[in-house]
Design an enzyme around this catalytic site. Structure first.
Site, PDB file in Angstrom:
ATOM      1  N   LYS A   1       9.731  69.223 -19.165  1.00  0.00           N
ATOM      2  CA  LYS A   1       8.916  68.051 -19.496  1.00  0.00           C
ATOM      3  C   LYS A   1       9.335  67.492 -20.867  1.00  0.00           C
ATOM      4  O   LYS A   1      10.066  68.147 -21.614  1.00  0.00           O
ATOM      5  CB  LYS A   1       7.441  68.457 -19.460  1.00  0.00           C
ATOM      6  CG  LYS A   1       6.952  68.878 -18.057  1.00  0.00           C
ATOM      7  CD  LYS A   1       5.493  69.330 -18.113  1.00  0.00           C
ATOM      8  CE  LYS A   1       4.937  69.601 -16.721  1.00  0.00           C
ATOM      9  NZ  LYS A   1       3.500  70.005 -16.801  1.00  0.00           N
TER      10      LYS A   1
ATOM     11  N   ASN B   1       2.720  71.759 -21.760  1.00  0.00           N
ATOM     12  CA  ASN B   1       3.108  73.086 -21.266  1.00  0.00           C
ATOM     13  C   ASN B   1       4.562  73.182 -20.817  1.00  0.00           C
ATOM     14  O   ASN B   1       4.922  74.037 -20.013  1.00  0.00           O
ATOM     15  CB  ASN B   1       2.123  73.566 -20.192  1.00  0.00           C
ATOM     16  CG  ASN B   1       2.091  72.658 -18.977  1.00  0.00           C
ATOM     17  OD1 ASN B   1       2.864  71.710 -18.883  1.00  0.00           O
ATOM     18  ND2 ASN B   1       1.213  72.963 -18.034  1.00  0.00           N
TER      19      ASN B   1
ATOM     20  N   HIS C   1       7.644  72.063 -15.460  1.00  0.00           N
ATOM     21  CA  HIS C   1       7.050  71.951 -14.123  1.00  0.00           C
ATOM     22  C   HIS C   1       7.828  72.832 -13.156  1.00  0.00           C
ATOM     23  O   HIS C   1       9.052  72.902 -13.232  1.00  0.00           O
ATOM     24  CB  HIS C   1       7.107  70.505 -13.613  1.00  0.00           C
ATOM     25  CG  HIS C   1       6.774  70.403 -12.154  1.00  0.00           C
ATOM     26  ND1 HIS C   1       5.475  70.390 -11.693  1.00  0.00           N
ATOM     27  CD2 HIS C   1       7.562  70.381 -11.045  1.00  0.00           C
ATOM     28  CE1 HIS C   1       5.489  70.348 -10.359  1.00  0.00           C
ATOM     29  NE2 HIS C   1       6.740  70.342  -9.946  1.00  0.00           N
TER      30      HIS C   1
ATOM     31  N   GLU D   1       9.063  67.384  -3.413  1.00  0.00           N
ATOM     32  CA  GLU D   1       9.411  67.028  -4.801  1.00  0.00           C
ATOM     33  C   GLU D   1      10.922  66.868  -4.986  1.00  0.00           C
ATOM     34  O   GLU D   1      11.361  65.974  -5.712  1.00  0.00           O
ATOM     35  CB  GLU D   1       8.855  68.093  -5.759  1.00  0.00           C
ATOM     36  CG  GLU D   1       7.333  68.062  -5.824  1.00  0.00           C
ATOM     37  CD  GLU D   1       6.726  69.099  -6.755  1.00  0.00           C
ATOM     38  OE1 GLU D   1       5.520  69.022  -6.998  1.00  0.00           O
ATOM     39  OE2 GLU D   1       7.462  70.000  -7.229  1.00  0.00           O
TER      40      GLU D   1
END
Ligand code: UDP
Ligand code: MG
Length: 161
Positions: A20, A123, A126, A137
């Site tokens: 991320k 965090n 992913h 995805e």
């Protein structure tokens, strides 16, 4: 699928991993790739991209009514993301274990979130949470031509083939 897939069930499995924007900003891309390589998984797709609102809305469609959703989309669009597809036996479940609890403050030391983050809102990474979700995805983030099936030389040391 690799040649040994007939001998070892589940080695064809693939998952979507994304570093991320906070993980990219904090220069954790190399560390994260290292962990997946060292575990024995095979990289079959990799790109740095600025995620569009469309892809993020699709990716987090199930969370669209959650109170944190607008902030989540802003965070995910705040800078480049490194999207990857990793392949190997049980990779979906194993990578969730490597990533750790969604809430970084609960994530165990030794996990990626537990080693590199402190709060659920930032965090770092992913990972798809089921084989079905992973397939969806992967096709959202990658064109089929961007994925490469290849034979790695270490397979007989990772699997009994
Ligand atoms: N998230 C958040 N606040 C929350 C729950 C989730 O900001 O209270 C964010 C966090 O970045 C998380 C993402 O939304 O990784 C997707 O949530 P999910 O429950 O799918 O967690 P994951 O599968 O990433 O562990
Ligand atoms: Mg999730």
């Amino acid at each position: 699928c690799p040649f040994y897939s007939s001998a070892v069930a589940g080695v064809c499995e693939r998952t979507l991993i994304a570093v991320k924007p906070d993980g990219v900003q904090r220069k954790l891309v190399g560390e994260i790739i290292k962990r997946f390589e060292q575990r024995g998984f095979t990289l079959v797709g990799l790109k740095l991209l600025q995620a569009s609102e469309g892809i993020l809305a699709e990716h987090y469609h199930d969370l669209r009514r959650k109170p944190f959703y607008p902030a989540l989309l802003r965070y995910m669009a705040s800078g480049p993301v490194v999207a990857m597809v990793w392949e190997g036996h049980n990779v979906v479940r194993t990578s969730r274990a490597m990533v750790g609890d969604t809430d970084s403050s609960q994530a165990k030391p030794g996990t990626i979130r537990g080693d590199f983050s402190v709060h659920i809102s930032r965090n770092v990474i992913h990972a798809s949470d089921s084989v079905e979700v992973a397939e969806r995805e992967i096709s959202l983030w990658f064109h089929s031509g961007e994925l490469i099936s290849w034979e790695t030389s270490d397979q007989s040391h990772l699997y009994q083939v």
